[in-house]
Design an enzyme around this catalytic site. Structure first.
Site, PDB file in Angstrom:
ATOM      1  N   LYS A  44      -9.128   1.170  -1.461  1.00 10.21           N
ATOM      2  CA  LYS A  44      -8.367   2.277  -0.871  1.00 10.21           C
ATOM      3  C   LYS A  44      -9.245   3.101   0.069  1.00 10.21           C
ATOM      4  O   LYS A  44     -10.428   3.320  -0.214  1.00 10.21           O
ATOM      5  CB  LYS A  44      -7.830   3.179  -1.990  1.00 10.21           C
ATOM      6  CG  LYS A  44      -6.994   2.451  -3.019  1.00 10.21           C
ATOM      7  CD  LYS A  44      -5.778   1.799  -2.413  1.00 10.21           C
ATOM      8  CE  LYS A  44      -4.993   1.037  -3.471  1.00 10.21           C
ATOM      9  NZ  LYS A  44      -3.872   0.287  -2.883  1.00 10.21           N
ATOM     10  N   HIS A  90       3.245  -6.888  -2.290  1.00 10.56           N
ATOM     11  CA  HIS A  90       2.620  -5.796  -3.041  1.00 10.56           C
ATOM     12  C   HIS A  90       3.026  -5.867  -4.514  1.00 10.56           C
ATOM     13  O   HIS A  90       4.091  -6.382  -4.844  1.00 10.56           O
ATOM     14  CB  HIS A  90       3.117  -4.467  -2.451  1.00 10.56           C
ATOM     15  CG  HIS A  90       2.773  -3.258  -3.254  1.00 10.56           C
ATOM     16  ND1 HIS A  90       3.632  -2.708  -4.180  1.00 10.56           N
ATOM     17  CD2 HIS A  90       1.658  -2.491  -3.282  1.00 10.56           C
ATOM     18  CE1 HIS A  90       3.059  -1.645  -4.723  1.00 10.56           C
ATOM     19  NE2 HIS A  90       1.853  -1.491  -4.190  1.00 10.56           N
ATOM     20  N   GLU A 135       5.085  -2.054   2.604  1.00  7.32           N
ATOM     21  CA  GLU A 135       5.079  -1.753   1.163  1.00  7.32           C
ATOM     22  C   GLU A 135       6.036  -0.620   0.800  1.00  7.32           C
ATOM     23  O   GLU A 135       6.615  -0.617  -0.280  1.00  7.32           O
ATOM     24  CB  GLU A 135       3.638  -1.391   0.766  1.00  7.32           C
ATOM     25  CG  GLU A 135       3.505  -0.773  -0.596  1.00  7.32           C
ATOM     26  CD  GLU A 135       2.069  -0.348  -0.889  1.00  7.32           C
ATOM     27  OE1 GLU A 135       1.129  -0.958  -0.334  1.00  7.32           O
ATOM     28  OE2 GLU A 135       1.895   0.591  -1.680  1.00  7.32           O
ATOM     29  N   LYS A 144      26.556   3.088  -1.356  1.00  7.26           N
ATOM     30  CA  LYS A 144      26.747   3.082   0.099  1.00  7.26           C
ATOM     31  C   LYS A 144      25.497   2.589   0.818  1.00  7.26           C
ATOM     32  O   LYS A 144      24.397   2.738   0.289  1.00  7.26           O
ATOM     33  CB  LYS A 144      27.051   4.502   0.581  1.00  7.26           C
ATOM     34  CG  LYS A 144      28.376   5.038   0.088  1.00  7.26           C
ATOM     35  CD  LYS A 144      28.519   6.479   0.522  1.00  7.26           C
ATOM     36  CE  LYS A 144      29.829   7.055   0.004  1.00  7.26           C
ATOM     37  NZ  LYS A 144      29.844   8.523   0.136  1.00  7.26           N
ATOM     38  N   ASP A 173      -6.753  -0.162   2.409  1.00  8.79           N
ATOM     39  CA  ASP A 173      -5.396   0.367   2.262  1.00  8.79           C
ATOM     40  C   ASP A 173      -5.457   1.886   2.356  1.00  8.79           C
ATOM     41  O   ASP A 173      -6.009   2.544   1.476  1.00  8.79           O
ATOM     42  CB  ASP A 173      -4.856  -0.067   0.887  1.00  8.79           C
ATOM     43  CG  ASP A 173      -3.471   0.479   0.603  1.00  8.79           C
ATOM     44  OD1 ASP A 173      -2.915   1.202   1.454  1.00  8.79           O
ATOM     45  OD2 ASP A 173      -2.943   0.169  -0.492  1.00  8.79           O
ATOM     46  N   ALA A 174      -4.896   2.437   3.433  1.00  8.39           N
ATOM     47  CA  ALA A 174      -4.960   3.889   3.650  1.00  8.39           C
ATOM     48  C   ALA A 174      -3.826   4.633   2.946  1.00  8.39           C
ATOM     49  O   ALA A 174      -3.715   5.859   3.081  1.00  8.39           O
ATOM     50  CB  ALA A 174      -4.945   4.193   5.138  1.00  8.39           C
ATOM     51  N   TYR A 220      -9.903   2.333  -5.991  1.00  3.74           N
ATOM     52  CA  TYR A 220      -9.526   3.747  -5.861  1.00  3.74           C
ATOM     53  C   TYR A 220     -10.783   4.608  -5.968  1.00  3.74           C
ATOM     54  O   TYR A 220     -11.764   4.213  -6.599  1.00  3.74           O
ATOM     55  CB  TYR A 220      -8.546   4.131  -6.979  1.00  3.74           C
ATOM     56  CG  TYR A 220      -7.184   3.501  -6.830  1.00  3.74           C
ATOM     57  CD1 TYR A 220      -6.186   4.140  -6.106  1.00  3.74           C
ATOM     58  CD2 TYR A 220      -6.903   2.266  -7.399  1.00  3.74           C
ATOM     59  CE1 TYR A 220      -4.933   3.562  -5.958  1.00  3.74           C
ATOM     60  CE2 TYR A 220      -5.654   1.678  -7.248  1.00  3.74           C
ATOM     61  CZ  TYR A 220      -4.672   2.331  -6.532  1.00  3.74           C
ATOM     62  OH  TYR A 220      -3.445   1.765  -6.380  1.00  3.74           O
ATOM     63  N   GLU A 236      -4.203  -1.563   6.033  1.00  2.00           N
ATOM     64  CA  GLU A 236      -2.878  -1.467   5.388  1.00  2.00           C
ATOM     65  C   GLU A 236      -2.373  -0.030   5.309  1.00  2.00           C
ATOM     66  O   GLU A 236      -3.153   0.888   5.110  1.00  2.00           O
ATOM     67  CB  GLU A 236      -3.016  -2.057   3.973  1.00  2.00           C
ATOM     68  CG  GLU A 236      -1.846  -1.792   3.047  1.00  2.00           C
ATOM     69  CD  GLU A 236      -1.953  -2.554   1.729  1.00  2.00           C
ATOM     70  OE1 GLU A 236      -2.578  -3.634   1.696  1.00  2.00           O
ATOM     71  OE2 GLU A 236      -1.412  -2.055   0.722  1.00  2.00           O
ATOM     72  N   GLU A 285      -1.042 -10.199  -4.165  1.00  9.72           N
ATOM     73  CA  GLU A 285      -1.960  -9.173  -4.657  1.00  9.72           C
ATOM     74  C   GLU A 285      -2.055  -9.303  -6.178  1.00  9.72           C
ATOM     75  O   GLU A 285      -1.068  -9.603  -6.840  1.00  9.72           O
ATOM     76  CB  GLU A 285      -1.415  -7.782  -4.308  1.00  9.72           C
ATOM     77  CG  GLU A 285      -2.254  -6.644  -4.866  1.00  9.72           C
ATOM     78  CD  GLU A 285      -1.783  -5.255  -4.422  1.00  9.72           C
ATOM     79  OE1 GLU A 285      -0.594  -5.082  -4.112  1.00  9.72           O
ATOM     80  OE2 GLU A 285      -2.642  -4.350  -4.417  1.00  9.72           O
TER      81      GLU A 285
HETATM   82 MG    MG Z   1      -0.728  -0.290  -0.025  1.00 13.24          MG
END
Ligand code: MG
Length: 386
Positions: free
Chosen positions: A171, A309, A252, A87, A200-201, A143, A226, A328
C-alpha cells in the site's frame, strides 16, 4: 432453506491487536434441503474484503427475498429473486450484500453438483477460458505499520517470498510520498526487479497529487500502480494514462456493469497494458461479475487484464474458470479469510487450482470453524409482508 448471517471483525495485520480501522465482513451460511452423505448441503459466503459487513441489507432485504423464492437454488434464478424491485443505479453497497449471498449460493450449487466451483462454472456459463492446472497469484499486503514500519514491512515481504510468491503488492498513499518511496525502495531491495512489485494507493490521491506521484514512480518500472485517485474521477485516470508508461490498475471500487462501461469508455485505460481489479463478490457476486467480463470482452480487452481483487479462494476459482490473468492472495492479512487452502503449495508464484467441492472453505480450518459456529445461531426470518 435456512439462512444465517453474522458480522465479524477482520484485521489488516497478522497481529490482530494492531488497530485496523474497525473493518468487518459479513459471513453467511445457506443450509439447503439437499442431502449429500447424510447431511444437508450448506453453502458459505462472506462479503469479501474492504467494504464492511452488510448485515442490515442482508437481513432486511435480500435474505427475506431468497427465502420467499424458496426452493430456488439456481444461482441465476436466486440472483433475479434477490434483485426483484431494485432500480438501476444507486449501487451503494447493496451490491456487496447481494454478492455475499451469491457466494454462498454458488458454493452450495457446486457442492450439490459434487465439483469445485471453477469446474461448475465451466459447466454453467459460456464465458469460460482455457483449462489449466495452476493459476498465477500474487501476495497483497504491505499496509503501514504503526511502529517499526520499514522493518516489519521487510519482514512481511520476506515471509511472502519464502512462501513461494514472486510478485508482491504493497500500500501507498497513507504517508507523504517521500516516505512511500522509502518503503518501495526497501521492498525492491528484496526483489529481482521492479516489475515484481505493484503499489496500491487505495484511492487516496487528489487529481493533482496523483500526477506528481506517477512521475515519482515512473523510474522504478513497477508492475502496476493501483487505485490511483477517486474511482469515479475518470478524467484524472485518462490524464494519468496519457503520460504514465507503466500499467494502471483500476476497477476495485466500481461495482456494476454500468460503472465498468464508464471506466472502459472514459477512463483512458489501455487494453494491452492496464489491469482490471473488479471484485467478483462486490460486483453483485458472480452474476454481476460475468456481466463485467462480457462488457470488457466486447471492448477488445484480453482476459489476462483481469486480476480480481479480494485475496481469498473465490478469486482463485474465478481466475481458473475464466482464464484471467491471475488472483490476488492476502496471505498475511484478513485472517481467516485471506490466503490459499491450508494444504496448498505455492511455487514460482503459482498455485494448483482448487479441487474440493464448492469453494473449498472446508480446506481452510480456521475459516471453516467460523462458518460452523455460525450454523449454531438462529436462522434469519422472512420479512413480515407489508
Ligand atoms: Mg486496491
Amino acid at each position: 432453506m435456512a439462512i444465517r448471517e453474522r458480522a465479524v471483525p477482520i484485521s489488516r495485520y497478522v497481529d490482530p491487536t494492531l488497530p485496523s480501522g474497525g473493518l468487518t465482513t459479513s459471513i453467511v451460511a445457506i443450509t439447503t434441503d439437499v442431502v449429500r452423505d447424510g447431511k444437508p448441503v450448506v453453502g458459505y459466503g462472506f462479503s469479501s474484503i474492504g467494504r464492511y459487513a452488510q448485515s442490515g441489507l442482508i437481513r432486511e432485504r435480500f435474505a427475506p427475498r431468497l427465502l420467499d423464492a424458496e426452493p430456488t437454488l439456481d444461482p441465476f434464478q436466486a440472483w433475479d429473486a434477490m434483485m426483484k424491485g431494485e432500480k438501476p443505479g444507486g449501487h451503494g453497497e447493496r451490491c456487496v450484500a447481494v454478492g455475499t449471498l451469491d457466494m454462498a449460493l454458488w458454493d452450495a450449487a457446486a457442492k450439490i453438483a459434487g465439483v469445485p466451483l471453477h469446474r461448475y462454472l465451466r459447466d454453467r456459463v459460456p464465458q469460460t477460458g482455457r483449462v489449466t492446472d495452476t493459476i498465477a497469484i500474487y501476495a497483497g499486503g504491505g499496509y503501514v505499520y504503526p511502529h517499526d514500519d520499514i522493518a516489519r514491512l521487510r519482514e512481511e515481504v520476506l515471509a511472502m517470498l519464502d512462501a513461494g510468491y514472486t510478485r508482491i503488492k504493497i500500500k501507498i498513499g497513507a504517508l507523504p510520498i517521500k516516505r512511500d518511496l522509502q518503503r518501495i525502495e526497501a521492498v525492491l531491495e528484496l526483489l529481482p526487479s521492479g516489475d515484481r512489485l505493484a503499489v496500491d494507493a487505495m484511492n487516496a490521491y487528489s487529481a493533482q497529487q496523483v500526477r506528481t506521484v506517477a512521475a515519482a514512480l515512473e523510474p522504478y518500472g513497477l508492475w502496476w500502480f493501483e487505485d490511483i485517485c477517486d474511482p469515479l474521477d475518470l478524467e484524472t485516470h485518462a490524464r494519468v494514462a496519457e503520460g504514465y508508461p507503466g500499467a494502471i490498475a483500476a476497477g476495485e471500487a466500481l461495482f456494476s456493469r454500468a460503472e465498468a462501461a464508464l471506466l472502459q469508455r472514459y477512463g483512458g485505460l489501455r487494453p494491452q497494458r492496464d489491469i482490471l481489479l473488479f471484485d467478483p463478490v462486490h460486483c453483485y457476486g458472480l452474476v454481476g461479475y460475468l456481466q463485467i467480463i462480457d462488457a470488457f470482452d466486447n471492448g477488445g480487452w484480453p482476459r489476462s487484464a483481469f486480476w480480481p481483487h479480494g485475496g481469498h479462494l473465490v478469486g482463485q476459482h474465478v481466475v481458473a474458470a475464466f482464464g484471467l490473468g491471475g488472483a490476488e492472495v492476502n496471505p498475511r492479512s484478513f485472517a481467516p479469510f485471506g490466503g490459499v487452502a491450508d494444504d496448498a503449495v505455492i511455487r514460482d508464484g503459482r498455485v494448483a487450482v482448487l479441487d474440493a467441492p464448492g469453494i473449498g472453505f472446508e480446506r481452510k480450518a480456521d475459516l471453516f470453524r467460523l462458518f460452523r459456529e455460525l450454523e449454531l445461531s438462529d436462522p434469519l426470518t422472512r420479512a413480515p409482508s407489508l
